[in-house]
Write a protein that holds these residues in place. Structure first.
Motif, PDB file in Angstrom:
ATOM      1  N   ASN A 165       0.787  -1.274   0.130  1.00  0.00           N
ATOM      2  CA  ASN A 165       0.047   0.042  -0.052  1.00  0.00           C
ATOM      3  C   ASN A 165       0.790   1.226  -0.007  1.00  0.00           C
ATOM      4  O   ASN A 165       0.240   2.420   0.242  1.00  0.00           O
ATOM      5  CB  ASN A 165      -1.089  -0.026   1.238  1.00  0.00           C
ATOM      6  N   LEU A 166       2.127   1.194  -0.286  1.00  0.00           N
ATOM      7  CA  LEU A 166       3.042   2.305  -0.173  1.00  0.00           C
ATOM      8  C   LEU A 166       2.585   3.256  -1.236  1.00  0.00           C
ATOM      9  O   LEU A 166       2.286   2.958  -2.301  1.00  0.00           O
ATOM     10  CB  LEU A 166       4.518   1.704  -0.381  1.00  0.00           C
ATOM     11  N   LEU A 167       2.724   4.653  -1.051  1.00  0.00           N
ATOM     12  CA  LEU A 167       2.434   5.634  -1.792  1.00  0.00           C
ATOM     13  C   LEU A 167       3.374   5.452  -3.174  1.00  0.00           C
ATOM     14  O   LEU A 167       4.635   5.084  -3.041  1.00  0.00           O
ATOM     15  CB  LEU A 167       2.897   7.031  -1.143  1.00  0.00           C
ATOM     16  N   GLU A 168       2.693   6.167  -4.141  1.00  0.00           N
ATOM     17  CA  GLU A 168       3.594   6.149  -5.470  1.00  0.00           C
ATOM     18  C   GLU A 168       5.038   6.992  -5.060  1.00  0.00           C
ATOM     19  O   GLU A 168       4.830   7.765  -4.239  1.00  0.00           O
ATOM     20  CB  GLU A 168       2.886   6.886  -6.349  1.00  0.00           C
ATOM     21  N   TYR A 169       6.125   6.632  -5.970  1.00  0.00           N
ATOM     22  CA  TYR A 169       7.438   7.175  -5.470  1.00  0.00           C
ATOM     23  C   TYR A 169       7.605   8.432  -5.233  1.00  0.00           C
ATOM     24  O   TYR A 169       8.368   9.133  -4.348  1.00  0.00           O
ATOM     25  CB  TYR A 169       8.416   6.441  -6.464  1.00  0.00           C
ATOM     26  N   SER A 170       6.913   9.458  -6.420  1.00  0.00           N
ATOM     27  CA  SER A 170       7.171  10.860  -6.246  1.00  0.00           C
ATOM     28  C   SER A 170       6.572  11.464  -4.899  1.00  0.00           C
ATOM     29  O   SER A 170       6.965  12.302  -4.350  1.00  0.00           O
ATOM     30  CB  SER A 170       6.495  11.514  -7.462  1.00  0.00           C
ATOM     31  N   LEU A 171       5.290  10.831  -4.560  1.00  0.00           N
ATOM     32  CA  LEU A 171       4.677  11.267  -3.496  1.00  0.00           C
ATOM     33  C   LEU A 171       5.304  10.871  -2.193  1.00  0.00           C
ATOM     34  O   LEU A 171       5.532  11.750  -1.283  1.00  0.00           O
ATOM     35  CB  LEU A 171       3.063  10.838  -3.515  1.00  0.00           C
ATOM     36  N   TRP A 172       5.782   9.692  -2.050  1.00  0.00           N
ATOM     37  CA  TRP A 172       6.544   9.208  -1.105  1.00  0.00           C
ATOM     38  C   TRP A 172       7.983  10.367  -0.854  1.00  0.00           C
ATOM     39  O   TRP A 172       8.277  10.587   0.119  1.00  0.00           O
ATOM     40  CB  TRP A 172       7.010   7.679  -1.195  1.00  0.00           C
ATOM     41  N   LEU A 173       8.608  10.260  -2.009  1.00  0.00           N
ATOM     42  CA  LEU A 173       9.993  11.006  -1.993  1.00  0.00           C
ATOM     43  C   LEU A 173       9.823  12.477  -1.470  1.00  0.00           C
ATOM     44  O   LEU A 173      10.280  12.918  -0.747  1.00  0.00           O
ATOM     45  CB  LEU A 173      10.631  10.959  -3.308  1.00  0.00           C
ATOM     46  N   THR A 174       8.558  13.218  -1.877  1.00  0.00           N
ATOM     47  CA  THR A 174       8.449  14.514  -1.465  1.00  0.00           C
ATOM     48  C   THR A 174       8.153  14.712  -0.126  1.00  0.00           C
ATOM     49  O   THR A 174       8.639  15.586   0.579  1.00  0.00           O
ATOM     50  CB  THR A 174       7.023  15.056  -2.283  1.00  0.00           C
ATOM     51  N   ASP A 175       7.237  13.562   0.444  1.00  0.00           N
ATOM     52  CA  ASP A 175       7.004  13.782   1.788  1.00  0.00           C
ATOM     53  C   ASP A 175       8.177  13.393   2.800  1.00  0.00           C
ATOM     54  O   ASP A 175       8.666  14.327   3.581  1.00  0.00           O
ATOM     55  CB  ASP A 175       5.861  12.778   2.051  1.00  0.00           C
ATOM     56  N   VAL A 176       8.940  12.317   2.446  1.00  0.00           N
ATOM     57  CA  VAL A 176       9.961  11.978   3.312  1.00  0.00           C
ATOM     58  C   VAL A 176      11.215  12.879   3.391  1.00  0.00           C
ATOM     59  O   VAL A 176      11.511  13.233   4.280  1.00  0.00           O
ATOM     60  CB  VAL A 176      10.334  10.461   3.044  1.00  0.00           C
ATOM     61  N   SER A 177      11.471  13.368   2.089  1.00  0.00           N
ATOM     62  CA  SER A 177      12.534  14.163   1.970  1.00  0.00           C
ATOM     63  C   SER A 177      12.280  15.571   2.722  1.00  0.00           C
ATOM     64  O   SER A 177      13.074  16.131   3.224  1.00  0.00           O
ATOM     65  CB  SER A 177      13.011  14.600   0.576  1.00  0.00           C
ATOM     66  N   HIS A 178      11.159  15.802   2.619  1.00  0.00           N
ATOM     67  CA  HIS A 178      10.595  17.315   3.264  1.00  0.00           C
ATOM     68  C   HIS A 178      10.687  17.008   4.826  1.00  0.00           C
ATOM     69  O   HIS A 178      11.252  17.959   5.460  1.00  0.00           O
ATOM     70  CB  HIS A 178       9.034  17.721   2.870  1.00  0.00           C
ATOM     71  N   ARG A 179      10.234  15.926   5.464  1.00  0.00           N
ATOM     72  CA  ARG A 179      10.421  15.648   6.726  1.00  0.00           C
ATOM     73  C   ARG A 179      11.792  15.510   7.169  1.00  0.00           C
ATOM     74  O   ARG A 179      12.052  16.165   8.294  1.00  0.00           O
ATOM     75  CB  ARG A 179       9.652  14.769   7.187  1.00  0.00           C
ATOM     76  N   CYS A 180      12.548  15.002   6.588  1.00  0.00           N
ATOM     77  CA  CYS A 180      14.097  14.780   6.749  1.00  0.00           C
ATOM     78  C   CYS A 180      14.467  16.444   6.813  1.00  0.00           C
ATOM     79  O   CYS A 180      15.436  16.528   7.731  1.00  0.00           O
ATOM     80  CB  CYS A 180      14.634  13.931   5.865  1.00  0.00           C
ATOM     81  N   ARG A 181      14.409  16.894   5.835  1.00  0.00           N
ATOM     82  CA  ARG A 181      15.134  18.305   5.740  1.00  0.00           C
ATOM     83  C   ARG A 181      14.614  19.180   7.029  1.00  0.00           C
ATOM     84  O   ARG A 181      15.505  19.932   7.323  1.00  0.00           O
ATOM     85  CB  ARG A 181      14.478  18.922   4.429  1.00  0.00           C
ATOM     86  N   HIS A 182      13.548  18.975   7.324  1.00  0.00           N
ATOM     87  CA  HIS A 182      12.877  19.877   8.568  1.00  0.00           C
ATOM     88  C   HIS A 182      13.198  19.122  10.037  1.00  0.00           C
ATOM     89  O   HIS A 182      12.774  19.744  10.940  1.00  0.00           O
ATOM     90  CB  HIS A 182      11.610  19.919   8.417  1.00  0.00           C
ATOM     91  N   GLY A 183      14.043  18.255  10.001  1.00  0.00           N
ATOM     92  CA  GLY A 183      14.468  17.658  10.999  1.00  0.00           C
ATOM     93  C   GLY A 183      13.432  16.860  11.833  1.00  0.00           C
ATOM     94  O   GLY A 183      13.706  16.573  13.168  1.00  0.00           O
ATOM     95  N   MET A 184      12.336  16.589  11.261  1.00  0.00           N
ATOM     96  CA  MET A 184      11.283  15.954  12.010  1.00  0.00           C
ATOM     97  C   MET A 184      11.705  14.360  11.866  1.00  0.00           C
ATOM     98  O   MET A 184      11.185  13.423  12.898  1.00  0.00           O
ATOM     99  CB  MET A 184       9.757  16.148  11.188  1.00  0.00           C
TER     100      MET A 184
END
Length: 261
Positions: free
Chosen positions: A144-163
């Motif tokens: 059920n994993l999100l499509e790659y571009s959606l997943w990448l956008t979310d994860v990279s954003h959260r990592c950049r913001h230190g969350m």
């Protein structure tokens, strides 16, 4: 009444900090704010209590303090039709009556520190792996994993913001620190490549992670559906809570919008 909000009051933060789901809301609000269409926060009032709804892509998280208007929450859920709903168990009887939703049992485990095997190699832990490699591992464990571009956008954003932080071991096992809110850490997206399953990589990686977080003075937890409960018990983690979540049965796994936090 349900109204969209961009931030939580100090009193609301104090309430939400009392639960793992509430802390997840706070962490995502800190990372994203309230200006994204795919990441929205709502306040529910009426019935003598207050509730909070967090709609992120195809997942709906619900927290409540006191009784909230169940019919309004059901109408909201039916309007948005999220793939997954995580809510207080008092709302479950009504929400589970919505068409096409099934109940799945889930346990919450605390990560208790224990010894790793002599074969574990800390130098093979990558604390900033290529996210493309992480996604390849997750694909084998999460249909059920999100499509790659959606997943990448979310994860990279959260990592950049230190969350969040994503880690891998031997480029075969992966896990994500979904959030760290005042030293309460939620661990998720634990997976191992099919060819390496049974190697003990995931067990040692999780035990090492538990040790690392404990040394930092943090309390960590993870969620597990019934199919994975025995695995976490064998590792030595402590089962502290049990609940049901809802998932839609009428969405094909190939659809891009299907996914969960």
């Amino acid at each position: 009444m349900i109204q969209q909000i961009n931030a939580f009051t100090a009193a609301e933060v104090a309430v939400l900090e009392q639960s793992w789901r509430g802390r997840q809301m706070l962490a995502y609000q800190k990372a994203y704010g309230g200006s994204y269409d795919f990441c929205r926060f709502f306040r529910v009032t009426g019935g003598g209590g207050t509730g909070w709804l967090f709609l992120f892509n195809a997942t709906l998280l619900i927290c409540a303090a006191g009784e909230i208007p169940v019919e309004e929450v059901c109408a909201f859920t039916q309007m948005h039709l999220p793939f997954r709903v995580e809510c207080p168990q008092t709302l479950l009887p009504a929400l589970s009556q919505l068409p096409s939703y099934q109940k799945l049992h889930r346990s919450t485990f605390l990560l208790r520190s224990s010894a790793v095997s002599p074969n574990f190699c800390p130098e093979d832990v990558e604390t900033a792996p290529r996210l493309k490699d992480v996604y390849a591992i997750l694909q084998e464990g999460f249909p059920n994993l999100l499509e790659y571009s959606l997943w990448l956008t979310d994860v990279s954003h959260r990592c950049r913001h230190g969350m969040s932080q994503v880690m891998t071991y031997k480029n075969s096992s992966t896990l994500t620190l979904i959030y760290d809110w005042k030293d309460s850490v939620l661990v998720g997206q634990v997976a191992t490549k099919l060819v390496q399953r049974g190697s003990g990589y995931a067990r040692d990686f999780l035990r090492w992670t538990a040790q690392r977080l404990a040394q930092q003075g943090k309390t960590a937890a993870l969620y597990a559906l019934d199919v994975r409960v025995s695995f976490y018990r064998e590792i030595g983690f402590e089962e502290i809570a049990s609940e049901y979540v809802l998932e839609r049965q009428d969405v094909q796994k190939e659809q891009q919008e299907k996914g969960a936090l």
